[in-house]
Write an enzyme that holds these catalytic residues in place. Structure first.
Site, PDB file in Angstrom:
ATOM      1  N   TRP A  84      -6.028  14.052   7.904  1.00 28.91           N
ATOM      2  CA  TRP A  84      -4.614  14.385   8.092  1.00 28.91           C
ATOM      3  C   TRP A  84      -4.237  15.763   7.580  1.00 28.91           C
ATOM      4  O   TRP A  84      -3.090  16.179   7.713  1.00 28.91           O
ATOM      5  CB  TRP A  84      -3.734  13.318   7.435  1.00 28.91           C
ATOM      6  CG  TRP A  84      -4.212  12.898   6.074  1.00 28.91           C
ATOM      7  CD1 TRP A  84      -5.008  11.815   5.787  1.00 28.91           C
ATOM      8  CD2 TRP A  84      -3.959  13.531   4.824  1.00 28.91           C
ATOM      9  NE1 TRP A  84      -5.270  11.743   4.440  1.00 28.91           N
ATOM     10  CE2 TRP A  84      -4.633  12.782   3.817  1.00 28.91           C
ATOM     11  CE3 TRP A  84      -3.233  14.664   4.445  1.00 28.91           C
ATOM     12  CZ2 TRP A  84      -4.595  13.144   2.470  1.00 28.91           C
ATOM     13  CZ3 TRP A  84      -3.206  15.015   3.097  1.00 28.91           C
ATOM     14  CH2 TRP A  84      -3.876  14.256   2.137  1.00 28.91           C
ATOM     15  N   ASN A 132       0.843  -1.197   0.000  1.00 28.02           N
ATOM     16  CA  ASN A 132       0.000   0.000   0.000  1.00 28.02           C
ATOM     17  C   ASN A 132       0.873   1.240   0.000  1.00 28.02           C
ATOM     18  O   ASN A 132       1.821   1.332   0.797  1.00 28.02           O
ATOM     19  CB  ASN A 132      -0.896   0.036   1.242  1.00 28.02           C
ATOM     20  CG  ASN A 132      -1.930   1.140   1.172  1.00 28.02           C
ATOM     21  OD1 ASN A 132      -2.845   1.088   0.349  1.00 28.02           O
ATOM     22  ND2 ASN A 132      -1.781   2.156   2.001  1.00 28.02           N
ATOM     23  N   GLU A 133       0.567   2.157  -0.890  1.00 28.56           N
ATOM     24  CA  GLU A 133       1.291   3.440  -0.923  1.00 28.56           C
ATOM     25  C   GLU A 133       2.757   3.293  -0.526  1.00 28.56           C
ATOM     26  O   GLU A 133       3.220   3.897   0.449  1.00 28.56           O
ATOM     27  CB  GLU A 133       0.587   4.481  -0.042  1.00 28.56           C
ATOM     28  CG  GLU A 133      -0.718   4.931  -0.621  1.00 28.56           C
ATOM     29  CD  GLU A 133      -1.270   6.211   0.017  1.00 28.56           C
ATOM     30  OE1 GLU A 133      -0.866   6.551   1.144  1.00 28.56           O
ATOM     31  OE2 GLU A 133      -2.101   6.861  -0.626  1.00 28.56           O
ATOM     32  N   LYS A 179     -10.103   7.523  12.487  1.00 29.23           N
ATOM     33  CA  LYS A 179     -11.513   7.397  12.890  1.00 29.23           C
ATOM     34  C   LYS A 179     -12.346   8.597  12.465  1.00 29.23           C
ATOM     35  O   LYS A 179     -13.564   8.506  12.415  1.00 29.23           O
ATOM     36  CB  LYS A 179     -11.643   7.126  14.389  1.00 29.23           C
ATOM     37  CG  LYS A 179     -11.082   8.181  15.316  1.00 29.23           C
ATOM     38  CD  LYS A 179     -11.228   7.707  16.750  1.00 29.23           C
ATOM     39  CE  LYS A 179     -10.590   8.633  17.750  1.00 29.23           C
ATOM     40  NZ  LYS A 179      -9.121   8.804  17.538  1.00 29.23           N
ATOM     41  N   CYS A 236      14.951   4.527   3.947  1.00 26.09           N
ATOM     42  CA  CYS A 236      15.579   3.901   5.103  1.00 26.09           C
ATOM     43  C   CYS A 236      17.087   4.151   5.042  1.00 26.09           C
ATOM     44  O   CYS A 236      17.682   4.155   3.964  1.00 26.09           O
ATOM     45  CB  CYS A 236      15.273   2.410   5.099  1.00 26.09           C
ATOM     46  SG  CYS A 236      15.995   1.550   6.507  1.00 26.09           S
ATOM     47  N   GLU A 279      -8.189   5.431  -4.610  1.00 28.55           N
ATOM     48  CA  GLU A 279      -8.726   6.030  -3.372  1.00 28.55           C
ATOM     49  C   GLU A 279      -9.012   7.505  -3.587  1.00 28.55           C
ATOM     50  O   GLU A 279      -8.289   8.195  -4.309  1.00 28.55           O
ATOM     51  CB  GLU A 279      -7.698   5.962  -2.226  1.00 28.55           C
ATOM     52  CG  GLU A 279      -7.367   4.606  -1.693  1.00 28.55           C
ATOM     53  CD  GLU A 279      -6.343   4.713  -0.553  1.00 28.55           C
ATOM     54  OE1 GLU A 279      -6.243   5.780   0.091  1.00 28.55           O
ATOM     55  OE2 GLU A 279      -5.631   3.729  -0.326  1.00 28.55           O
TER      56      GLU A 279
HETATM   57  C1  GLA Z   1      -3.869   6.635   2.061  1.00 31.57           C
HETATM   58  C2  GLA Z   1      -3.860   5.181   2.460  1.00 31.57           C
HETATM   59  C3  GLA Z   1      -5.105   4.747   3.137  1.00 31.57           C
HETATM   60  C4  GLA Z   1      -5.604   5.804   4.090  1.00 31.57           C
HETATM   61  C5  GLA Z   1      -5.790   7.101   3.357  1.00 31.57           C
HETATM   62  C6  GLA Z   1      -6.328   8.206   4.246  1.00 31.57           C
HETATM   63  O1  GLA Z   1      -4.291   6.849   0.786  1.00 31.57           O
HETATM   64  O2  GLA Z   1      -3.580   4.325   1.392  1.00 31.57           O
HETATM   65  O3  GLA Z   1      -4.823   3.543   3.817  1.00 31.57           O
HETATM   66  O4  GLA Z   1      -4.689   5.971   5.112  1.00 31.57           O
HETATM   67  O5  GLA Z   1      -4.545   7.523   2.880  1.00 31.57           O
HETATM   68  O6  GLA Z   1      -6.448   9.415   3.515  1.00 31.57           O
HETATM   69 ZN    ZN Z   2      17.104  -0.178   5.635  1.00 33.05          ZN
END
Ligand code: GLA
Ligand code: ZN
Length: 673
Positions: free
Chosen positions: A317, A151-152, A358, A157, A309
């Site tokens: 956020w 994911n994303e 949440k 690192c 998404e």
């Molecule tokens: C990203 C993540 C999701 C979620 C959204 C919230 O796109 O992939 O899991 O955290 O942000 O905006």
């Molecule tokens: Zn590393």
């Protein structure tokens, strides 16, 4: 080709669903609500690693089996994630090597997500194993329309593993220490390396004094490439793992638009279909949102992409998480489709009750039922997309102009140490894009390796780094009749950030017919001016002092000791022209320049529309789909170019008729080619 990739008969509608956070009675209720909202696709299993693998030797798929069966029984398509975006706590506890080390040298403990060291062999072993097990187990579910790897992906690192891997990467690339010392210009400050083991990662402990400020651009640039490649390798290993069992299911991972840390132009070569997450703020202009869609379509070679998404209402956020106004979620969904999306998906289906998301928007809110504005808007959009059916699937977005965008160049410009802290690649790219966008000139965002010959004009704002072959490609493009527009701070360096000596703009000097002798970085707020075609425009940020070497000057600075020197030049080269814009200017200038060049190249706008109405085209051999998007709060009307049918209402509309769009209104006109 695309028919094989796309496994759905309509624009996929749905998004991230996290049943692992809920009991089974809630799942049943969710199925009812999904039906009500016309949701047909769910992204499952994104953050389930801990649930699927409670310890090193135990895998437990019982709950996921139930969810997968439930989705299938309810007629839902599934985008199945490999769940490797966040590792389990036991793994971090047992194998601290999977934890990342931050830019400041701080070794992390367990926590957060997107948190695994990309060069950890333990992480690689277990992530690949999980992906493989999932593919083996669910290979016969014919409702899986895509794999969603991790994911994303992102971040970086600076651990010891990564340091060792960096040395291996460098050895492969440069073969000898002599070459390494040459490309990093280590004779500066006596940084000569006599042993590969002397090389350390560039961070706050070594070459950096701030995140974006380095003492050795060459080293930092190579680290960026290395980090992007390291993470890409993790993706590719999982890709191979799922392909073993499901060669026909397309594989993607959700990208993030203009995300600086990963070179998506390189990444997309390994993706069957590009997908991305669109989270603009309410303050972003429509052009700022549109440009990311163009980029994501561009990295995928112009093919349709997935909107993986977006939020149906709010994020959690941003500093101010304002609501999307009624109609805006629908408008921005169609904007994505207009620019090439074949899905409209959300994060998230049901709002969590704990932890940091949440208060992030969801189709199903904490109240838990269908009686909310957001649910109603989603359901109405879902019904509309059902009506559209397969009509727009696989169609290509029209493109006439191109903007060249390159990740290495981005990194290079913003590490440059001078001439100005205000130099931001994206800002300059956006200036040109906005000018094109506001005139409905269909624009692609392309990379240095793409085919230039398809376009009449290429804008290449701040082409600071000219990588091998790019100058030749641009010359051929112009020679054959194309128009190139480039700007100040172009042609300075090669791919190692080493200056090309012999006069700026280096390898572009002949093509542009100019020599840039000096460059004046104006502090914020300070301006010079020039007059072009009867109007006075700003010259700000960086003002080049240049001499003509074959080009003609179309405008001159009006102030300071370089008053009278050229600020806008044009060079005839072969059958084409190369423009040079020697300073940053204002929006009116960019609009005028874009319009003038489009006219010269015979490029017509998709449609003339009032301010705030966007017009974009997607086409196939038979049909053109004209998307009309009213981004304003007021009703506006446009005159239609051809007879057509509004896909959203079925209404037939005649050529020349004034078609009215309500505030935030949308129409998709289907027309014959
Ligand atoms: C990203 C993540 C999701 C979620 C959204 C919230 O796109 O992939 O899991 O955290 O942000 O905006
Ligand atoms: Zn590393």
């Amino acid at each position: 080709m695309y028919d094989k990739v796309w496994k759905h008969n309509k624009i996929a509608f749905g998004g991230d669903y996290n049943p692992e956070q809920w009991d089974e009675a809630t799942w049943e209720e969710d199925m009812r609500l999904f039906r009500l909202a016309h949701i047909d696709t769910v992204t499952l299993n994104v953050f389930s690693w801990a649930a699927l693998q409670p310890d090193e030797n135990t895998y437990c798929f019982d709950r996921l089996d139930k969810i997968m069966n439930m989705a299938r029984d309810n007629g839902l398509k599934v985008v199945l994630a490999t769940a490797t975006g966040a590792h389990p706590a036991w793994m971090a506890h047992r194998y601290p090597e999977i934890l990342r080390t931050e830019f400041n040298g701080m070794k992390r403990k367990f926590g957060g997500r997107h948190n695994s060291c990309p060069n950890s062999l333990v992480y690689r072993k277990y992530s690949v194993r999980l992906a493989e097990k999932l593919a083996e187990r669910y290979k016969d579910y014919d409702n899986i329309i895509a794999w969603h790897i991790s994911n994303e992906y992102g971040g970086e690192c600076y651990c010891e593993n990564c340091e060792k891997a960096f040395r291996v990467w460098l050895k492969e690339k440069y073969k000898t220490l002599d070459e390494l010392n040459r490309v990093w210009n280590t004779a500066f400050w006596g940084h000569t390396f006599y042993d590969w083991d002397e090389v350390v990662l560039p961070n706050l402990l070594s070459e950096h004094f701030e995140y974006d400020r380095t003492m050795f651009q060459g080293i930092s640039l190579d680290y960026r490439r290395f980090n992007s490649d390291s993470i890409l390798e993790c993706y590719r290993m999982e890709y191979e793992a799922v392909k073993k069992y499901t060669p026909d299911i397309p594989v993607t991972t959700n990208l993030m638009g203009f995300y600086k840390a990963l070179d998506y132009q390189k990444w997309a070569k390994y993706m069957d279909i590009v997908s991305w997450d669109n989270y603009p703020s309410n303050q972003d202009s429509p052009a700022q949102i549109a440009i990311s869609h163009e980029l994501m379509r561009g990295v995928g070679g112009g093919r349709p992409f997935l909107l993986m998404e977006q939020t149906p209402s709010v994020t959690n956020w941003q500093p101010y998480n304002a609501l999307k106004r009624p109609g805006v979620m629908r408008l921005w969904s169609y904007q994505a489709v207009a620019h090439g999306a074949d899905s409209v998906m959300f994060f998230q289906m049901r709002r969590s009750i704990g932890a940091c998301e949440k208060y992030h928007g969801a189709i199903i809110d904490h109240v838990g039922n269908e009686n909310t504005r957001v649910f109603r808007e989603a359901a109405a959009l879902g019904a509309e997309l059902e009506r559209i059916g397969s009509a727009t699937l696989g169609t290509r977005a029209r493109h006439d102009a191109a903007i060249l965008f390159d990740w290495d160049n981005w990194w290079g410009i913003e590490y440059s140490a001078g001439p100005s802290c205000l130099l931001k690649y994206r800002d300059e790219v956006q200036n040109y894009y906005t000018a094109l966008y506001e005139q409905n000139i269909a624009t692609d965002i392309i990379g240095a390796e793409d085919d230039f010959s398809e376009y009449g004009v290429i804008f290449a704002p701040i082409l600071y780094m000219v990588k091998p072959g790019v100058d030749e490609k641009l010359k051929t493009f112009v020679e054959n009749g194309g128009t190139l527009v480039t700007t100040f701070f172009s042609g300075y360096v090669d791919e190692h950030d080493l200056v090309v000596t012999g006069g700026y703009p280096g390898k572009l000097r002949e093509l542009l017919g100019i020599w840039v002798e000096e460059s004046d970085a104006l502090p914020e707020g300070e301006k010079n001016y020039f007059t072009w075609e009867g109007e006075r425009h700003d010259a700000t940020l960086l003002c080049d002092l240049l001499h003509l070497e074959g080009a003609e000057s179309l405008a001159f600075y009006e102030e300071d000791f370089y008053a009278g020197m050229p600020v806008l030049t044009r060079n005839v080269y072969g059958k084409g022209r190369a423009y040079y814009v020697a300073a940053r200017s204002d929006a009116a200038f960019y609009r005028k320049l874009a319009a003038k060049i489009a006219k010269e190249e015979g490029i017509t706008p998709v449609l003339d529309t009032p301010k705030g109405v966007e017009a974009a085209l997607r086409c196939n051999e038979k049909n053109e789909f004209l998307f009309l998007l009213n981004h304003e709060k007021i009703e506006q009307s446009v005159a239609l170019p051809k007879d057509g049918t509004n896909l959203l209402t079925g209404e037939a509309i005649g050529k020349g008729n004034q078609f009215s769009l309500p505030p935030y209104g949308v129409a998709i006109l289907k027309m014959d080619v």
